[in-house]
Design an enzyme around this catalytic site. Structure first.
Site, PDB file in Angstrom:
ATOM      1  N   CYS A 278       7.590 101.721 114.873  1.00 48.96           N
ATOM      2  CA  CYS A 278       8.364 100.585 115.376  1.00 48.96           C
ATOM      3  C   CYS A 278       7.735  99.995 116.624  1.00 48.96           C
ATOM      4  CB  CYS A 278       9.804 101.015 115.626  1.00 48.96           C
ATOM      5  SG  CYS A 278       9.996 102.215 116.959  1.00 48.96           S
TER       6      CYS A 278
ATOM      7  N   HIS B 152      13.714 103.385 120.127  1.00 47.51           N
ATOM      8  CA  HIS B 152      13.520 102.394 119.057  1.00 47.51           C
ATOM      9  C   HIS B 152      13.342 101.023 119.700  1.00 47.51           C
ATOM     10  CE1 HIS B 152      13.606 100.644 115.131  1.00 47.51           C
ATOM     11  NE2 HIS B 152      14.680  99.894 115.412  1.00 47.51           N
TER      12      HIS B 152
END
EC number: 3.4.22.-
Length: 1089
Positions: free
Chosen positions: A224, A444
């Site tokens: 990510c 994230h």
């Protein structure tokens, strides 16, 4: 509340929340009214037409009936959306929050029909835009509602939909696209809000549904951190244009990135268009998205392979985009230049004053502990001081050159969530936040970017292959990790006044002068303004740092500024040529009026005179001096209570010493004695700064307009360098040398100033000027009777003599040549301490010359020979005095001995020079031969001193007459200084003993000849009148007998004052015990004091 309570008399429903107690009606805007639900209507609330021009104007709803409203721009000069759309498309119906009691069942049936059947094209409902926060089409969230097969790829939102509603939505979309109106159904009517089509640009509204979707990378192997970087880069418009124009897609990493992303986007749009044109929607299968993922993953793997050697990253391990993004940009230098900007870190500790300024060039800057009012133009944060470790000190980033794309990293996030607040103008361009990388607590990263229609798309690789559209950026302020600004088109600043449009602490682009120091920039006379602290290398004018400027500008007086000017000018003026110093004449004097402050003005003048560039080597410094004399340049910069001449006179002395230019002094109408005294007191306090300077600002003479201070300075420069060094070394002697006074001069003047009660009026009138000029100094530390004779003392005596003759000269006479003798009337009334400072600071070897013989300089050998001759005479006189002292001791031991009063003469032929015609009274102690010998020695000594002065060129001005009183005083000071204590007088009458030191010596009754001779000489030469008294016969034997038992009588206040001036307490005690240590001298020696 019943249904009837919401009606008015004609049966129409009420508009608004109601009329119950506690419910207030909303304010009206204009005569049309205002929609009560306007806050829920628009995405960002701004007019797209005004935003294209760089302005932020809100769209506000106006009521045109009880059920309909229209959105119009609040800017009076903007008519959007009138003229761009048909009127039927602009009108919005009432919201469902406002109930309509007469039609509740009809609206409910209409909502049911919207789910199960397509709506009529021309229905009023088609002119509205009903949306919710979770609506799939309006918000751009293509969540799989087109067909059942496509919904399998979106597990995050398909669970909330049923197949029946999904099919109905597809049918509605097909029907509304034919009418160019996008309508969506909803399952929760309670949260429905009305949105006008005016929010979106016409191009966005007319595009098919597929063009509102954007493909994105899917999360695999914890990448990510790389997916968010790639998603942000491909949506940067500036970067896309640059890469497509300049980069080769085969060789450039970014060219390959844009090529593969465009290929994946084309796959999505092509298959969607086929489904819209009537083909089976099942064509959009998972195979298409598999192909899309293959394109995106291929380019991601290529980029990861290039980053892996530099980042040392591995698949499955978490990395940070803060480190990866700069490394990726370095792969292509021409791409990195789009992100690289220059700035400076400015820091100043408020605790210890430590400061620094570091210039940096980076593509990504990290901020931590930012201030609550942080802004790109006020980019400050808290940090410790490296010097004193003080916490919570502020460091500020000042932009110098902004790149087309600006990126910043925030560790703790931004203070505010509203990203529109952080838009700014820099160098005439609008910078707007277009991308944000969000960091969540579970490690994230999510990318948000601003679409062309004003909506925000969320690129989360955990939520499917397509980005989700949002009305606003929903990133919490604390999770804002990386913010990216893009430079928009050039926008005039006056048209975007709603945004911060001024860049602080930088040079203006248009070339306008915005100086930070008005005095300095106006005096510089150049077109360039002084840069801020952030630009130390590009400073125009003086290479002077900020602390130095403040040190000069915050002086405590006008004199400090003038002395600072002398400190900075004098060393360079003595070494440089006149052409270098004459370039100061280009100063525009009228600009000094910008800042009418006494200290700042003089400080600015210092900087201009010290650091003026060599623009015109052939110019002369006379123009500046003339402007100084006229008061154009200095007067506005000095306080109004201070005369302009005070500074200009000192400037003339400096400039005339630098270049041989005779400068006439300006004429001042009235003297300012108080200001001169203030200057002298300030000069005394700042003595450590001015001991090395031959120029003294105390010697300002506003009353003598014709005295030139340039000629003597020019003559000084022509003297031998050895003499100049000797003179300056003599000036640098300790101050206590200069403060000491000749003991006789100090004692006599103290007597004359204190004992005026019994002195004759003629003596008082003559001694008043002398006491004002040379007041007495008390204290044993000032007694230099036992100091060794030196050249510095003789030079000091000569300068004091020249000053005294200058004082006695008429005011309207021709001016002397030396500026050191220029004493004002105000200076005559100054205190004694200030006068001693003035004498001590005068150059020792300066000599006065006649105007006709300015170029002639006497050889040093002649002056030395004359001084040696005087010194020999003094030594011989000392021998005589010692012999007289011995005879005095013998006289005291045999009091019955009659001293001889016969007159003997001893020729004074030591140097072969004739004695002066002035006669001295004969002493009456010891032998007459000794007295006459001392008399002749005194005459010869005086003559030798006068002769030495005449040979060495030390004559006074033509108008100045010689005064013997001054020389007699100095001669006696030199002659009597080696003696142990004082020599009491020997007059027979107590009334005549004005200078009596004690009664321990025998006194003789003066003969008639001696008394008459004394009075006659005094009256003829100095108009001296002794008090009249009756003639008394005194027995000589009785006087001699009583003289042996007399002691010092300290009961008289006059004698107490005399001894206070001359002796210390210990000396007085020794006098009472030992009478032989007190020598005798003739009181007639003080006849001229």
């Amino acid at each position: 509340m019943t249904d009837d309570s919401l009606k008015i008399g004609n049966g129409l429903p009420l508009v608004g929340p109601g009329t119950d107690v506690g419910i207030s009606s909303l304010p009206m805007l204009g005569y049309l009214g205002k929609n009560y639900a306007s806050a829920k209507v628009t995405t960002d609330g701004h007019c797209p037409a005004c935003r294209a021009k760089g302005k932020l104007s809100a769209l506000k709803p106006y009521r045109i009936s009880f059920q309909e409203s229209v959105f119009l721009c609040e800017d009076l000069q903007c008519i959007y959306p009138l003229g761009s759309e048909s009127l039927t498309n602009l009108i919005s119906p009432d919201s469902e929050d406002c109930p309509t009691p007469s039609k509740p069942q009809k609206r409910k049936r209409l909502e049911t029909n919207c789910r199960n059947s397509p709506l009529p094209v021309h229905s009023k409902k088609t002119r509205s835009h009903i949306v919710t926060d979770s609506e799939p089409i309006v918000n751009g969230k293509y969540n799989g509602e087109v067909c059942d097969d496509f919904s399998a790829s979106f597990p995050d939102t398909s669970a909330h939909q049923d197949p029946a509603s999904t099919a109905a939505s597809v049918e509605q979309s097909e029907a509304l696209e034919a009418d160019d109106v996008v309508v969506a159904a909803t399952e929760d009517p309670a949260t429905v809000s009305v949105t006008s089509e005016l929010e979106m640009p016409a191009k966005s509204r007319c595009l098919p549904l597929c063009q509102t979707l954007c493909v994105q990378w899917k999360n695999t192997q914890a990448l990510c951190w790389l997916d968010c970087i790639l998603s942000a880069l491909v949506h940067l418009e500036v970067l896309r244009k640059t890469v497509l124009e300049a980069c080769s897609r085969e060789e450039c990493v970014f060219g390959r990135l844009f090529e593969m992303y465009h290929q994946a986007d084309e796959l999505l749009h092509t298959h969607h268009l086929h489904g819209v044109t009537g083909e089976d929607c099942k064509k959009l299968t998972s195979e298409i998205f598999t192909e899309i993922d293959t394109c995106l993953n291929k380019v991601r793997d290529e980029i990861f392979a290039k980053l892996q050697p530099k980042l040392r990253c591995t698949l499955g391990d978490m990395e940070s985009p803060v480190f990866a993004l700069p490394v990726l940009l370095k792969l292509e230098p021409h791409v990195e230049s789009l992100f690289t900007y220059s700035f400076s870190w400015n820091f100043e500790c408020s605790h210890c004053g430590h400061q620094y300024q570091n210039r940096c060039v980076k593509s990504l800057v990290t901020f931590t502990n930012i201030v609550p009012e942080w802004h790109p133009l006020n980019a400050a944060h808290f940090g410790p001081c490296n010097s004193c470790n003080s916490k919570s000190q502020i460091r500020k980033m000042v932009l110098e050159r902004a790149s087309p794309i600006l990126m910043l990293h925030f560790v703790e996030g931004l203070p505010r969530r509203d990203l529109q607040h952080y838009a700014f103008h820099f160098e005439g361009s609008l910078y707007q936040v277009t991308s944000v990388i969000q960091y969540q607590a579970n490690n994230h990263f999510i990318t948000w970017f601003l679409d062309a229609d004003g909506s925000w798309l969320e690129c989360d690789d955990l939520k499917g292959p397509c980005a989700k559209r949002h009305v606003t950026c929903e990133v919490p302020a604390s999770e804002t990790h990386i913010v990216i600004w893009e430079r928009k088109s050039q926008v005039p600043i006056e048209e975007a006044a709603c945004l911060p449009c001024m860049k602080p602490n930088v040079q203006p682009v248009s070339g306008e002068e915005q100086p930070t120091c008005p005095a300095l920039c106006s005096l510089a006379g150049t077109a360039t303004s002084e840069p801020s602290v952030a630009h130390p290398t590009s400073m125009a004018g003086a290479p002077q740092t900020l602390p130095e400027i403040q040190a000069v500008a915050h002086g405590d007086s006008v004199l400090s500024g003038a002395k600072g000017m002398v400190d900075s000018i004098l060393p360079s003026a003595l070494e440089e040529t006149i052409q270098e110093t004459a370039s100061v004449s280009q100063v525009d004097s009228k600009d000094c009026l910008l800042e009418d402050k006494p200290v700042a003005g003089s400080a600015a003048l210092v900087r201009v005179l010290a650091f003026q560039p060599q623009d015109s080597p052939g110019s002369s410094g006379s123009s500046l001096v003339s402007s100084l004399c006229e008061g154009k340049l200095v007067a506005p910069c000095v306080d109004s209570s201070f005369p302009s001449q005070a500074v200009s006179t000192d400037l003339q002395a400096v400039l005339s010493q630098a270049g041989d230019t005779v400068v006439p002094n300006p004429v001042t109408d009235a003297p300012v004695p108080v200001l001169v005294q203030e200057l002298k007191s300030l000069a005394t306090e700042k003595d450590s700064q001015t001991q090395l300077l031959p120029l003294k600002t105390e010697k300002l003479d506003p009353e003598q307009p014709g005295k030139s201070q340039a000629s003597n300075l020019r003559k000084r420069e022509t003297t031998a360098s050895s003499k100049t060094v000797a003179a300056r070394s003599a000036q640098n002697q300790p101050r206590k040398e200069d403060q000491k006074r000749a003991f006789v001069g100090s004692w006599v003047k103290g007597l004359l100033s204190r004992g005026g009660a019994f002195m004759p009026t003629c003596v008082l009138s003559q001694s008043r000027a002398v006491s004002d000029l040379q007041p007495s100094v008390k204290g044993a530390s000032n007694f230099d009777g036992f100091k060794t004779k030196s050249i510095s003392r003789r030079s000091k005596r000569m300068s004091r003599k020249a000053k005294h003759m200058e004082e006695l000269s008429p005011r309207n006479s021709s001016p002397p040549l030396s500026w050191t003798a220029a004493l004002t009337q105000a200076a005559e009334n100054a205190t004694s301490a200030l006068l001693r400072e003035q004498e001590g600071s005068r150059p020792a070897p300066l000599r006065h010359r006649s105007p006709g013989n300015e170029s002639a300089i006497s050889p040093a050998s002649r002056g030395d020979a004359a001084e040696d001759q005087v010194h020999k005479l003094r030594l011989k006189l000392l021998k005589k005095l010692k012999a007289k002292k011995k005879k005095l001791a013998a006289l005291i031991s045999s009091p019955h001995r009659e001293p001889s009063l016969s007159d003997h003469s001893e020729p004074a032929s030591h140097c072969g020079t004739p004695a002066s015609d002035q006669s001295e009274p004969v002493s009456h102690c010891g032998s007459p031969n000794d007295c006459e010998s001392i008399e002749d020695l005194l005459k010869e000594l005086q003559h030798q001193i006068d002769l030495a002065d005449s040979k060495s060129g030390c004559t006074s001005a033509p108008d100045a007459t010689s005064n013997n009183s001054q020389s007699h005083e100095e001669i006696l000071a030199e002659l009597l200084s080696p003696t142990a204590m004082s020599e009491p007088s020997e007059s027979g009458e107590l009334e005549l003993r004005y200078l009596e030191m004690g009664d321990s010596t025998p006194a003789q009754a003066p003969s008639e000849f001696s008394v008459v001779s004394l009075n006659t000489c005094l009256k003829q030469d100095h108009d001296y009148c002794s008090p009249e008294k009756g003639q008394r016969e005194v027995d000589l034997h009785s006087v001699m007998d009583s003289a042996c038992i007399r002691t010092l009588n300290l009961g008289s206040p006059m004698k107490t004052d005399i001894f206070d001036d001359f002796f210390s307490t210990s000396a007085l005690n020794s006098l009472t015990n030992d009478t032989l240590d007190i020598p005798h001298f003739d009181d007639s020696l003080f006849e001229n004091c």
